[in-house]
Design a protein around this motif. Sequence first.
Motif, PDB file in Angstrom:
ATOM      1  N   LYS A  46       0.947  -1.103   0.151  1.00 37.80           N
ATOM      2  CA  LYS A  46       0.061  -0.139  -0.003  1.00 37.80           C
ATOM      3  C   LYS A  46       0.676   1.336   0.002  1.00 37.80           C
ATOM      4  O   LYS A  46       0.601   2.169  -0.699  1.00 37.80           O
ATOM      5  CB  LYS A  46      -0.985   0.020   1.270  1.00 37.80           C
ATOM      6  N   GLY A 269      -4.455   5.335   0.693  1.00 40.65           N
ATOM      7  CA  GLY A 269      -5.393   4.499  -0.055  1.00 40.65           C
ATOM      8  C   GLY A 269      -6.365   5.774  -0.634  1.00 40.65           C
ATOM      9  O   GLY A 269      -7.207   5.258  -1.599  1.00 40.65           O
ATOM     10  N   TYR A 273     -11.145   5.113   1.887  1.00 45.31           N
ATOM     11  CA  TYR A 273     -10.540   4.213   2.841  1.00 45.31           C
ATOM     12  C   TYR A 273     -10.865   4.369   4.317  1.00 45.31           C
ATOM     13  O   TYR A 273     -11.034   3.394   4.985  1.00 45.31           O
ATOM     14  CB  TYR A 273      -9.107   3.879   2.821  1.00 45.31           C
TER      15      TYR A 273
END
Length: 317
Positions: A46, A269, A273
């Motif tokens: 991520k 993100g 998110y």
Amino acid sequence: MEYLDFELPIKELEDQLDKCTIIGQESDVDVSNTCKQIEKKLEETKKKIYKNLTAWQRVQLSRHPSRPYTMDYVKALTEGTFLELFGDRSFKDDKAMIGGLGKIGGQSFMLVGQQKGYNTKTRQYRNFGMANPEGYRKALRLMKMAEKFNVPVVTFVDTPGAYPGLEAEERGQGEAIARNIFEMSRLKTPIITIIVGEGASGGALGIGVGDKVYMLENTWYSVISPESCSSILWRSWEYKEQAAEALKLTSYDMKKQKLIDDIIPEPLGGAHYDRETTFKSVEDYIIKAYNELKDLSTEQLVAKRMDKYSKMGEFKE
């Protein structure tokens, strides 16, 4: 959760983690170490992806179907105090442009913004966030009302552009946007503008003239979309990624060019998110901006705003 093309490695790891968790719950096998390894790899992936986003990937994130829209921000920030107002007093009510009064942190604001739909039916109802002239005239009517009662204005920008249809042109789309820019530049009350998604062309500028202009981290603000730019220059949408880079449309580009005041950080993100964190960040920036503007006299407020926009585009050889 829907995933974009560049997010597929994250999806694969999240699927693996889900399967690992299910195996641990449904059997006597100890998979805790395996799950921890997947979690660690997921976090690293991520960070690697979201810390190195290209301009086109940020454009994609700004359009993410799970991303919060204007009404999501309004409802979260006003906590049930929002009173929506309708119509431009001339033609009809434009569903792509919403507006009304609400309280944020105990202070009353006039909230105006473009609203997109979240499924096929509501996207058609909201005209995909593309306002007609009556939408901009409604926005101006509400802002002039706010001026009359000395209420600060907050605008939320999220549009692929003003509606370009024949009927919009017949009713004076260009004039409506130009009138808004002119009137907002001299509005005698504080204006705080936040780009929460797409900020395209005159459709964004029609409610985008503010004393303080902020962009959420994964949004874009430009005179034209990457696809349209690509189709004009290369006669094809295939070069949209190159166009996105060349247009310098990201929040970081805008801040560097001094066209916005600051960038509102998003959770890792994107805003979708962790909506609650995003809403809190936006609220903090609105309250901070209002506290900086509230003690200025009307003359100072308008003069600073006019000076701010007059300086844009200056350069020295």
